[in-house]
Scaffold this motif. Sequence first.
Motif, PDB file in Angstrom:
ATOM      1  N   GLU A  22      -2.132   0.048  10.494  1.00 44.16           N
ATOM      2  CA  GLU A  22      -1.987   0.337  11.844  1.00 44.16           C
ATOM      3  C   GLU A  22      -1.264   1.616  12.090  1.00 44.16           C
ATOM      4  OE1 GLU A  22      -0.184  -3.294  13.231  1.00 44.16           O
ATOM      5  OE2 GLU A  22      -2.112  -4.586  13.194  1.00 44.16           O
ATOM      6  N   SER A  23      -0.810   2.291  11.059  1.00 47.42           N
ATOM      7  CA  SER A  23       0.031   3.441  11.190  1.00 47.42           C
ATOM      8  C   SER A  23      -0.810   4.544  11.933  1.00 47.42           C
ATOM      9  CB  SER A  23       0.737   3.768   9.903  1.00 47.42           C
ATOM     10  OG  SER A  23       1.298   5.282   9.824  1.00 47.42           O
ATOM     11  N   PRO A  24      -0.274   4.995  13.036  1.00 45.91           N
ATOM     12  CA  PRO A  24      -1.102   6.332  13.456  1.00 45.91           C
ATOM     13  C   PRO A  24      -1.305   7.230  12.528  1.00 45.91           C
ATOM     14  CG  PRO A  24       0.583   5.366  15.008  1.00 45.91           C
ATOM     15  CD  PRO A  24       0.783   4.680  13.992  1.00 45.91           C
ATOM     16  N   GLN A  25      -0.172   7.612  11.930  1.00 42.39           N
ATOM     17  CA  GLN A  25      -0.234   8.676  10.925  1.00 42.39           C
ATOM     18  C   GLN A  25      -1.275   8.296   9.847  1.00 42.39           C
ATOM     19  OE1 GLN A  25       3.215   9.221   8.642  1.00 42.39           O
ATOM     20  NE2 GLN A  25       2.779  11.438   7.951  1.00 42.39           N
ATOM     21  N   VAL A  26      -1.395   7.141   9.486  1.00 43.89           N
ATOM     22  CA  VAL A  26      -2.337   6.879   8.225  1.00 43.89           C
ATOM     23  C   VAL A  26      -3.823   6.993   8.950  1.00 43.89           C
ATOM     24  CG1 VAL A  26      -3.317   5.040   6.964  1.00 43.89           C
ATOM     25  CG2 VAL A  26      -0.649   5.482   6.874  1.00 43.89           C
ATOM     26  N   LYS A  27      -4.141   6.601  10.288  1.00 43.10           N
ATOM     27  CA  LYS A  27      -5.127   6.556  10.946  1.00 43.10           C
ATOM     28  C   LYS A  27      -5.729   8.127  11.098  1.00 43.10           C
ATOM     29  CE  LYS A  27      -4.898   2.162  13.491  1.00 43.10           C
ATOM     30  NZ  LYS A  27      -4.784   1.753  14.812  1.00 43.10           N
ATOM     31  N   LEU A  64       0.793  -1.097   0.119  1.00 41.51           N
ATOM     32  CA  LEU A  64       0.055  -0.198   0.096  1.00 41.51           C
ATOM     33  C   LEU A  64       0.917   1.293  -0.039  1.00 41.51           C
ATOM     34  CD1 LEU A  64      -2.865  -0.504   2.671  1.00 41.51           C
ATOM     35  CD2 LEU A  64      -3.150  -0.472   0.237  1.00 41.51           C
ATOM     36  N   ILE A  65       0.425   2.267  -0.728  1.00 45.83           N
ATOM     37  CA  ILE A  65       0.950   3.728  -0.351  1.00 45.83           C
ATOM     38  C   ILE A  65      -0.402   4.450  -0.193  1.00 45.83           C
ATOM     39  CG2 ILE A  65       2.898   3.367  -2.017  1.00 45.83           C
ATOM     40  CD1 ILE A  65       1.094   5.041  -4.167  1.00 45.83           C
ATOM     41  N   VAL A  66       0.346   5.446   0.753  1.00 44.56           N
ATOM     42  CA  VAL A  66      -0.850   6.487   1.056  1.00 44.56           C
ATOM     43  C   VAL A  66      -0.685   8.028   0.610  1.00 44.56           C
ATOM     44  CG1 VAL A  66      -2.382   7.273   3.141  1.00 44.56           C
ATOM     45  CG2 VAL A  66      -1.500   5.026   3.160  1.00 44.56           C
ATOM     46  N   VAL A  67      -1.634   8.625   0.025  1.00 43.05           N
ATOM     47  CA  VAL A  67      -1.312   9.822  -0.391  1.00 43.05           C
ATOM     48  C   VAL A  67      -2.033  11.009   0.115  1.00 43.05           C
ATOM     49  CG1 VAL A  67      -1.491  11.417  -2.528  1.00 43.05           C
ATOM     50  CG2 VAL A  67      -0.657   8.881  -2.748  1.00 43.05           C
ATOM     51  N   ASP A  68      -1.462  12.116   0.475  1.00 45.91           N
ATOM     52  CA  ASP A  68      -2.373  13.011   1.051  1.00 45.91           C
ATOM     53  C   ASP A  68      -1.824  14.713   0.477  1.00 45.91           C
ATOM     54  OD1 ASP A  68      -4.279  14.171   2.871  1.00 45.91           O
ATOM     55  OD2 ASP A  68      -2.767  14.729   4.487  1.00 45.91           O
ATOM     56  N   ALA A  81       3.325   7.361   3.325  1.00 41.65           N
ATOM     57  CA  ALA A  81       3.432   5.956   3.717  1.00 41.65           C
ATOM     58  C   ALA A  81       3.310   4.928   2.622  1.00 41.65           C
ATOM     59  CB  ALA A  81       2.235   5.676   4.766  1.00 41.65           C
ATOM     60  N   GLU A  82       4.216   3.916   2.905  1.00 41.26           N
ATOM     61  CA  GLU A  82       4.380   2.905   2.021  1.00 41.26           C
ATOM     62  C   GLU A  82       4.813   1.501   2.666  1.00 41.26           C
ATOM     63  OE1 GLU A  82       6.549   1.807  -2.345  1.00 41.26           O
ATOM     64  OE2 GLU A  82       7.068   3.649  -1.399  1.00 41.26           O
ATOM     65  N   GLY A  83       4.124   0.556   2.544  1.00 42.86           N
ATOM     66  CA  GLY A  83       4.666  -0.784   2.939  1.00 42.86           C
ATOM     67  C   GLY A  83       3.604  -1.787   2.823  1.00 42.86           C
ATOM     68  N   PRO A  84       3.873  -2.962   3.578  1.00 44.03           N
ATOM     69  CA  PRO A  84       2.755  -3.979   3.720  1.00 44.03           C
ATOM     70  C   PRO A  84       1.448  -3.258   4.130  1.00 44.03           C
ATOM     71  CG  PRO A  84       4.932  -4.444   4.857  1.00 44.03           C
ATOM     72  CD  PRO A  84       4.962  -3.162   4.564  1.00 44.03           C
ATOM     73  N   PRO A  85       0.224  -4.004   3.764  1.00 44.56           N
ATOM     74  CA  PRO A  85      -0.895  -3.377   4.083  1.00 44.56           C
ATOM     75  C   PRO A  85      -1.183  -3.386   5.665  1.00 44.56           C
ATOM     76  CG  PRO A  85      -1.159  -4.855   2.025  1.00 44.56           C
ATOM     77  CD  PRO A  85       0.309  -4.882   2.433  1.00 44.56           C
ATOM     78  N   LYS A  86      -0.833  -4.595   6.309  1.00 41.38           N
ATOM     79  CA  LYS A  86      -1.115  -4.476   7.699  1.00 41.38           C
ATOM     80  C   LYS A  86      -0.219  -3.499   8.324  1.00 41.38           C
ATOM     81  CE  LYS A  86      -0.919  -7.791  11.722  1.00 41.38           C
ATOM     82  NZ  LYS A  86      -0.272  -6.923  12.573  1.00 41.38           N
ATOM     83  N   ASP A  87       0.957  -3.063   8.084  1.00 41.11           N
ATOM     84  CA  ASP A  87       1.797  -2.219   8.745  1.00 41.11           C
ATOM     85  C   ASP A  87       1.071  -0.695   8.372  1.00 41.11           C
ATOM     86  OD1 ASP A  87       3.461  -4.023   9.521  1.00 41.11           O
ATOM     87  OD2 ASP A  87       4.969  -3.659   8.198  1.00 41.11           O
ATOM     88  N   ILE A  88       0.526  -0.520   7.127  1.00 43.41           N
ATOM     89  CA  ILE A  88       0.163   0.566   6.940  1.00 43.41           C
ATOM     90  C   ILE A  88      -1.148   0.921   7.301  1.00 43.41           C
ATOM     91  CG2 ILE A  88      -1.121   1.963   5.001  1.00 43.41           C
ATOM     92  CD1 ILE A  88       2.418   1.909   4.952  1.00 43.41           C
TER      93      ILE A  88
END
Length: 242
Positions: free
Chosen positions: A227-232, A208-212, A218-225
Amino acid sequence: MTPLLKLTNLQKAFGAVTVADNQSYEVMPGDALGVLGPNGAGKTSMFNLITGTLKPNGGSIHFDGKDITNWSAARRSHSGIARSFQVPQPFSGMTVFENAMIAATQSAGLHGHAAETLCLDVLDQTGLMSKANVLAGSLTLLERKRLELTRALCTTPKLLLLDEIAGGLTEAECQSLIKTIKDIHAGGVTIIWIEHVVHALLSVVDRLIVVDFGKLIAEGPPKDIMESPQVKEIYLGIEADA
């Protein structure tokens, strides 16, 4: 192994609005990459930059080992980049088969028996064979989504860009479409998928990558992404220290 797609410091702005802020990432052959981000984050603009309907202000795009930054959208399509759109817009007055044939002849450059064979094979793959002679304007939403996949696959892509293709579907319809996308990926097509239906995305992608605000955060395995506080905080609206 050479990346199939490589974005390096990609930049695009419309005045004060930045839709690509120094984006850099790679997609290897066979990858299934998911893209998350809030509305207006620049996800679809990223696809427009990859397909050539938008020109970047800076940075570069490499595809299949070639610098395609200045290539036209048509040349990129011919080279193996295909996409679906959030809102399907088929040629409503043509049949499903005729819609597929346009993609096969105009983008894949096939003709006659070769084009017909490809279209029939793809229609079978996307579950639309029984609708081949039906006017596209009469299709249900799920069938129009499947026709989007069909038209993209009839260009014989190496890279398939899916833009919120699961949006608006019922859970049963979504599961049916997920199976089709899994089969397409298993057949060797590299996928980048933007989606707000997160469970659908997570059932297919391996990264996954996350764009804002146009920035890759953020970029990485889906589970890690997930659970990321920044992504949440950014994507789900949950305070990072909650």
